[in-house]
Design a protein around this motif. Structure first.
Motif, PDB file in Angstrom:
ATOM      1  N   ARG A   1       1.054   7.466  -2.582  1.00  0.00           N
ATOM      2  CA  ARG A   1       1.107   8.297  -3.786  1.00  0.00           C
ATOM      3  C   ARG A   1       0.656   7.507  -5.022  1.00  0.00           C
ATOM      4  O   ARG A   1       0.525   6.287  -4.971  1.00  0.00           O
ATOM      5  CB  ARG A   1       2.525   8.813  -3.987  1.00  0.00           C
ATOM      6  CG  ARG A   1       2.950   9.720  -2.830  1.00  0.00           C
ATOM      7  CD  ARG A   1       4.022  10.668  -3.245  1.00  0.00           C
ATOM      8  NE  ARG A   1       5.339  10.092  -3.069  1.00  0.00           N
ATOM      9  CZ  ARG A   1       6.462  10.766  -3.331  1.00  0.00           C
ATOM     10  NH1 ARG A   1       6.421  11.993  -3.788  1.00  0.00           N
ATOM     11  NH2 ARG A   1       7.633  10.199  -3.148  1.00  0.00           N
TER      12      ARG A   1
ATOM     13  N   MET B   1      -3.163   4.794  -1.520  1.00  0.00           N
ATOM     14  CA  MET B   1      -3.775   4.131  -0.351  1.00  0.00           C
ATOM     15  C   MET B   1      -2.963   4.463   0.900  1.00  0.00           C
ATOM     16  O   MET B   1      -2.211   3.611   1.400  1.00  0.00           O
ATOM     17  CB  MET B   1      -3.788   2.610  -0.564  1.00  0.00           C
ATOM     18  CG  MET B   1      -4.795   2.123  -1.566  1.00  0.00           C
ATOM     19  SD  MET B   1      -6.452   2.038  -0.883  1.00  0.00           S
ATOM     20  CE  MET B   1      -6.348   0.592   0.149  1.00  0.00           C
TER      21      MET B   1
ATOM     22  N   LEU C   1       8.145   3.501   5.804  1.00  0.00           N
ATOM     23  CA  LEU C   1       7.795   4.919   5.634  1.00  0.00           C
ATOM     24  C   LEU C   1       8.996   5.776   5.982  1.00  0.00           C
ATOM     25  O   LEU C   1       9.896   5.324   6.694  1.00  0.00           O
ATOM     26  CB  LEU C   1       6.652   5.275   6.598  1.00  0.00           C
ATOM     27  CG  LEU C   1       5.471   4.314   6.627  1.00  0.00           C
ATOM     28  CD1 LEU C   1       4.530   4.674   7.765  1.00  0.00           C
ATOM     29  CD2 LEU C   1       4.747   4.377   5.298  1.00  0.00           C
ATOM     30  N   PRO C   2       9.021   7.040   5.560  1.00  0.00           N
ATOM     31  CA  PRO C   2      10.072   7.929   6.068  1.00  0.00           C
ATOM     32  C   PRO C   2       9.884   8.075   7.579  1.00  0.00           C
ATOM     33  O   PRO C   2       8.755   7.949   8.081  1.00  0.00           O
ATOM     34  CB  PRO C   2       9.787   9.263   5.365  1.00  0.00           C
ATOM     35  CG  PRO C   2       8.859   8.938   4.234  1.00  0.00           C
ATOM     36  CD  PRO C   2       8.106   7.712   4.634  1.00  0.00           C
TER      37      PRO C   2
ATOM     38  N   PHE D   1       0.851  -1.197   0.000  1.00  0.00           N
ATOM     39  CA  PHE D   1       0.000   0.000   0.000  1.00  0.00           C
ATOM     40  C   PHE D   1       0.880   1.238   0.000  1.00  0.00           C
ATOM     41  O   PHE D   1       1.708   1.427   0.901  1.00  0.00           O
ATOM     42  CB  PHE D   1      -0.913   0.008   1.235  1.00  0.00           C
ATOM     43  CG  PHE D   1      -1.855  -1.159   1.270  1.00  0.00           C
ATOM     44  CD1 PHE D   1      -3.072  -1.088   0.597  1.00  0.00           C
ATOM     45  CD2 PHE D   1      -1.517  -2.326   1.926  1.00  0.00           C
ATOM     46  CE1 PHE D   1      -3.947  -2.170   0.604  1.00  0.00           C
ATOM     47  CE2 PHE D   1      -2.377  -3.412   1.945  1.00  0.00           C
ATOM     48  CZ  PHE D   1      -3.599  -3.340   1.282  1.00  0.00           C
TER      49      PHE D   1
ATOM     50  N   HIS E   1      19.518  10.817  -9.125  1.00  0.00           N
ATOM     51  CA  HIS E   1      20.019   9.839  -8.167  1.00  0.00           C
ATOM     52  C   HIS E   1      21.181   9.076  -8.798  1.00  0.00           C
ATOM     53  O   HIS E   1      21.104   8.699  -9.962  1.00  0.00           O
ATOM     54  CB  HIS E   1      18.915   8.845  -7.780  1.00  0.00           C
ATOM     55  CG  HIS E   1      18.043   9.319  -6.666  1.00  0.00           C
ATOM     56  ND1 HIS E   1      17.265  10.441  -6.764  1.00  0.00           N
ATOM     57  CD2 HIS E   1      17.835   8.832  -5.406  1.00  0.00           C
ATOM     58  CE1 HIS E   1      16.601  10.620  -5.620  1.00  0.00           C
ATOM     59  NE2 HIS E   1      16.932   9.656  -4.781  1.00  0.00           N
TER      60      HIS E   1
ATOM     61  N   ALA F   1      18.435   2.031   1.847  1.00  0.00           N
ATOM     62  CA  ALA F   1      17.015   1.672   1.817  1.00  0.00           C
ATOM     63  C   ALA F   1      16.838   0.194   1.440  1.00  0.00           C
ATOM     64  O   ALA F   1      16.058  -0.536   2.062  1.00  0.00           O
ATOM     65  CB  ALA F   1      16.272   2.576   0.833  1.00  0.00           C
TER      66      ALA F   1
ATOM     67  N   THR G   1      20.722   6.474   1.769  1.00  0.00           N
ATOM     68  CA  THR G   1      20.984   6.266   0.339  1.00  0.00           C
ATOM     69  C   THR G   1      20.028   5.196  -0.169  1.00  0.00           C
ATOM     70  O   THR G   1      19.384   4.498   0.623  1.00  0.00           O
ATOM     71  CB  THR G   1      22.418   5.722   0.126  1.00  0.00           C
ATOM     72  OG1 THR G   1      22.585   4.597   1.007  1.00  0.00           O
ATOM     73  CG2 THR G   1      23.469   6.767   0.421  1.00  0.00           C
TER      74      THR G   1
HETATM   75  C1  LIG Z   1      16.493  15.011  -3.646  1.00  0.00           C
HETATM   76  C2  LIG Z   1      17.090  13.688  -3.274  1.00  0.00           C
HETATM   77  C3  LIG Z   1      18.273  13.250  -3.864  1.00  0.00           C
HETATM   78  C4  LIG Z   1      18.833  12.033  -3.483  1.00  0.00           C
HETATM   79  N1  LIG Z   1      19.951  11.572  -4.129  1.00  0.00           N
HETATM   80  C5  LIG Z   1      20.401  10.318  -3.853  1.00  0.00           C
HETATM   81  C6  LIG Z   1      21.451   9.747  -4.618  1.00  0.00           C
HETATM   82  O1  LIG Z   1      21.981  10.351  -5.556  1.00  0.00           O
HETATM   83  N2  LIG Z   1      21.858   8.491  -4.303  1.00  0.00           N
HETATM   84  C7  LIG Z   1      21.292   7.770  -3.292  1.00  0.00           C
HETATM   85  O2  LIG Z   1      21.692   6.620  -3.069  1.00  0.00           O
HETATM   86  N3  LIG Z   1      20.272   8.284  -2.560  1.00  0.00           N
HETATM   87  C8  LIG Z   1      19.824   9.531  -2.815  1.00  0.00           C
HETATM   88  N4  LIG Z   1      18.777  10.046  -2.104  1.00  0.00           N
HETATM   89  C9  LIG Z   1      18.251   9.269  -0.970  1.00  0.00           C
HETATM   90  C10 LIG Z   1      17.299   8.176  -1.431  1.00  0.00           C
HETATM   91  O3  LIG Z   1      16.322   8.698  -2.301  1.00  0.00           O
HETATM   92  C11 LIG Z   1      16.617   7.597  -0.201  1.00  0.00           C
HETATM   93  O4  LIG Z   1      17.576   7.211   0.744  1.00  0.00           O
HETATM   94  C12 LIG Z   1      15.753   6.381  -0.527  1.00  0.00           C
HETATM   95  O5  LIG Z   1      15.022   6.555  -1.702  1.00  0.00           O
HETATM   96  C13 LIG Z   1      14.823   6.143   0.654  1.00  0.00           C
HETATM   97  O6  LIG Z   1      13.961   5.071   0.386  1.00  0.00           O
HETATM   98  P1  LIG Z   1      12.894   4.608   1.474  1.00  0.00           P
HETATM   99  O7  LIG Z   1      12.099   3.532   0.862  1.00  0.00           O
HETATM  100  O8  LIG Z   1      13.596   4.364   2.758  1.00  0.00           O
HETATM  101  O9  LIG Z   1      11.976   5.888   1.751  1.00  0.00           O
HETATM  102  P2  LIG Z   1      10.937   6.690   0.717  1.00  0.00           P
HETATM  103  O10 LIG Z   1      11.561   6.654  -0.612  1.00  0.00           O
HETATM  104  O11 LIG Z   1      10.685   7.951   1.374  1.00  0.00           O
HETATM  105  O12 LIG Z   1       9.675   5.734   0.707  1.00  0.00           O
HETATM  106  C14 LIG Z   1       8.653   5.821   1.655  1.00  0.00           C
HETATM  107  C15 LIG Z   1       7.320   5.647   0.952  1.00  0.00           C
HETATM  108  O13 LIG Z   1       6.281   5.620   1.919  1.00  0.00           O
HETATM  109  C16 LIG Z   1       5.164   6.320   1.383  1.00  0.00           C
HETATM  110  N5  LIG Z   1       4.294   6.712   2.493  1.00  0.00           N
HETATM  111  C17 LIG Z   1       4.501   7.691   3.415  1.00  0.00           C
HETATM  112  N6  LIG Z   1       3.482   7.716   4.301  1.00  0.00           N
HETATM  113  C18 LIG Z   1       2.624   6.736   3.936  1.00  0.00           C
HETATM  114  C19 LIG Z   1       1.394   6.246   4.473  1.00  0.00           C
HETATM  115  N7  LIG Z   1       0.860   6.774   5.567  1.00  0.00           N
HETATM  116  N8  LIG Z   1       0.789   5.212   3.847  1.00  0.00           N
HETATM  117  C20 LIG Z   1       1.324   4.641   2.732  1.00  0.00           C
HETATM  118  N9  LIG Z   1       2.486   5.071   2.180  1.00  0.00           N
HETATM  119  C21 LIG Z   1       3.128   6.093   2.781  1.00  0.00           C
HETATM  120  C22 LIG Z   1       5.809   7.481   0.652  1.00  0.00           C
HETATM  121  O14 LIG Z   1       4.920   8.062  -0.288  1.00  0.00           O
HETATM  122  C23 LIG Z   1       7.012   6.796  -0.003  1.00  0.00           C
HETATM  123  O15 LIG Z   1       6.701   6.280  -1.262  1.00  0.00           O
HETATM  124  C24 LIG Z   1      18.211  11.259  -2.472  1.00  0.00           C
HETATM  125  C25 LIG Z   1      17.023  11.698  -1.893  1.00  0.00           C
HETATM  126  C26 LIG Z   1      16.450  12.887  -2.295  1.00  0.00           C
HETATM  127  C27 LIG Z   1      15.147  13.310  -1.705  1.00  0.00           C
END
Ligand SMILES: Cc1cc2nc3c(=O)[nH]c(=O)nc-3n(C[C@H](O)[C@H](O)[C@H](O)COP(=O)(O)OP(=O)(O)OC[C@H]3O[C@@H](n4cnc5c(N)ncnc54)[C@H](O)[C@@H]3O)c2cc1C
Length: 465
Positions: free
Chosen positions: A28, A229, A261-262, A25, A51, A429, A425
């Motif tokens: 976005r 969702m 989630l973040p 779920f 990225h 993740a 990164t």
């Molecule tokens: C601008 C930018 C540049 C970056 N550059 C790099 C790079 O060059 N190289 C690198 O390795 N990393 C880079 N990063 C870091 C990398 O993007 C992240 O570390 C990684 O994508 C995190 O993944 P995640 O799944 O932990 O979190 P997220 O990608 O934040 O995933 C969390 C998901 O949970 C969803 N969510 C939140 N709340 C809810 C809810 N209540 N119900 C359902 N879904 C929900 C969100 O919509 C999101 O899709 C960058 C990040 C950013 C923002």
């Protein structure tokens, strides 16, 4: 699976492979979380921000392979640097074995003086002697990277034109706010212990296209991917997760729940009962965040030949030639145009600046770095500010990062901010996702390993490691 970023997707794909029916779920309308792309109102595909990955990111590479996207990442052996005076330097492995493979390009690195290079070489020797770990990294509460560098008498030029350039981009934080452990790790894993860890991988497609295979992997094993969702509440009964709640009061329950989630979103969802059972959920606000700003320029002609360049001593840190990386001369469907993407990590100073001021500032820097841009017309520009792009790798932050397993039955965590040992990164993740999948499987007595080993040391380093 709650959350369709890299952490959620990698957990989902791993569990599906282990035979689980995964229901994912995501709030976005698209997958990929922070590492995604979308279409602007004028039809332009833009990455949330450029990225990149490195050769030492073994789990991300494994994940791309599992979902059939490995071929969409182009790897480059040569990293190019340029200062405002037009002096250039590069990092490229030569003929020598590790740890001497960069000696040739380092010796010829024009933006650094001999004194800068000598001080850098001594610090590198220290990292090598400690096999990637120096004793002061273990001081209680951690020490900052700036402190680590000062203790090793780094020249101001070395700090500004070398350490800061590499580490602010890699870790998205200023040196005085970065735990030295992460900084030392970047150089050990990326530049010293082997010849290929530094190679830079850049997607040749918009980021969202990398994840097409995830849906397929999950669905072909009976699972489902649900977009738009958002989970609004978590219900815990008798020390175990009983259900998650969506809009309209709809509830869903499962054998195991992985929250990917973040960390600010996880902190919001954690209720008092959850914090009582798992105190680490009440400490998530101790993990700070750091910003990244991306600036997108579309020119009416070609202004850059290289695929990317790192700028020294300017606000703009990287320029990516998106047209070349996507394999088109433009990227916007215009015959002779060129699309560039600029990246500014730890962009605290830009957060309050108006969009036009950022465009003017960056355009001036681009014109200085790429003379052809002076005669080109800027057709359009976009600024994307991500105030909470990553968690801040502040000294001692690891003590606040929870493991993927929790004390609440059926509840698992994933996300770059959970305990992986890595900074925020894509690799971090995916590591968290694999660790979460392993924790789920362990909890039901069917252990399986997904986490990939680091790149092995090679050359002379292999002899003493
Ligand atoms: C601008 C930018 C540049 C970056 N550059 C790099 C790079 O060059 N190289 C690198 O390795 N990393 C880079 N990063 C870091 C990398 O993007 C992240 O570390 C990684 O994508 C995190 O993944 P995640 O799944 O932990 O979190 P997220 O990608 O934040 O995933 C969390 C998901 O949970 C969803 N969510 C939140 N709340 C809810 C809810 N209540 N119900 C359902 N879904 C929900 C969100 O919509 C999101 O899709 C960058 C990040 C950013 C923002």
């Amino acid at each position: 699976m709650i959350g369709g970023g890299l952490a959620g997707l990698s957990t989902g794909v791993a569990l599906a492979e282990a035979g689980w029916r995964v229901r994912l779920f995501e709030q976005r309308p698209f997958l990929g979380g922070r590492a995604t792309s979308y279409v602007l109102p004028d039809g332009e595909h833009v990455d949330n921000c450029q990225h990149v990955t490195l050769g030492c990111c073994t789990n991300l590479e494994d994940f791309y392979r599992r979902i059939g996207s490995a071929g969409k990442i182009k790897f480059f052996d040569r990293l190019l640097f340029q200062d405002p005076q037009g002096r250039t330097g590069e990092m490229q492995a030569g003929m020598l074995p590790a740890p001497f493979h960069m000696t040739g390009s380092f010796a010829g690195f024009a933006p650094l003086t001999l004194a800068d290079k000598r001080s850098i070489a001594m610090a590198m020797l220290d990292i090598l002697r400690g096999k990637g770990h120096t004793a002061d990294l273990d001081e209680p509460g951690g020490i900052s990277m700036l402190e680590w560098l000062k203790r090793r008498k780094q020249t101001p030029g070395a700090i500004e034109r070398f350490w800061r350039v590499v580490l602010v981009s890699a870790l998205d934080e200023e040196l005085d706010r970065t735990d030295a452990r992460f900084g030392v790790d970047v150089f050990w894993k990326g530049f010293l212990s082997n010849r290929t860890g530094y190679r830079m991988g850049v997607p040749s497609v918009p980021l969202a296209e990398l994840y097409d295979g995830c849906k397929t992997e999950i669905e072909k094993r009976g699972g489902e991917v649900n977009l738009r969702m958002p989970v609004r509440a978590i219900h815990v009964e008798n020390g175990a997760v009983a259900a998650v709640e969506f809009d309209g009061g709809r509830r869903e329950s499962a054998d195991a729940y992985v929250f990917a989630l973040p960390h600010p979103a996880m902190a919001e969802l954690a209720n008092e009962e959850m914090k009582r059972l798992e105190p680490r959920l009440g400490e998530l606000d101790k993990i700070g965040v750091a910003p990244i700003t991306g600036v997108h320029f579309w020119f009416d002609r070609e202004v850059m030949k290289e695929p990317f360049v790192t700028l020294l001593e300017t606000t703009t840190q990287w320029i990516f030639n998106k047209s070349a990386l996507y394999g088109t001369r433009n990227g916007a469907g215009k015959e002779k145009g060129q699309y560039l993407q600029l990246v500014i990590s730890a962009s605290y100073d830009l957060l309050q600046k108006p969009r036009q001021e950022i465009i003017d500032l960056c355009l001036k820097e681009v014109q200085q770095a790429l003379p052809a841009a002076k005669n080109a017309k800027l057709l359009k520009a976009t600024v994307i500010k991500e105030a909470a792009a990553t968690f801040s790798p502040q000294p001692g932050v690891d003590r606040w990062r929870p493991t993927q397993e929790t004390r609440i039955r059926g509840m698992f965590l994933a996300g770059d901010w959970t305990a992986t040992g890595w900074p925020a990164t894509m690799e971090g993740a995916v590591r968290s996702g694999y660790l979460a999948a392993e924790a789920v499987l362990r909890s039901v007595g069917t252990p399986r390993k997904f986490l990939q080993a680091d790149l092995p040391a090679d050359g002379f380093v292999a002899w003493f490691c």
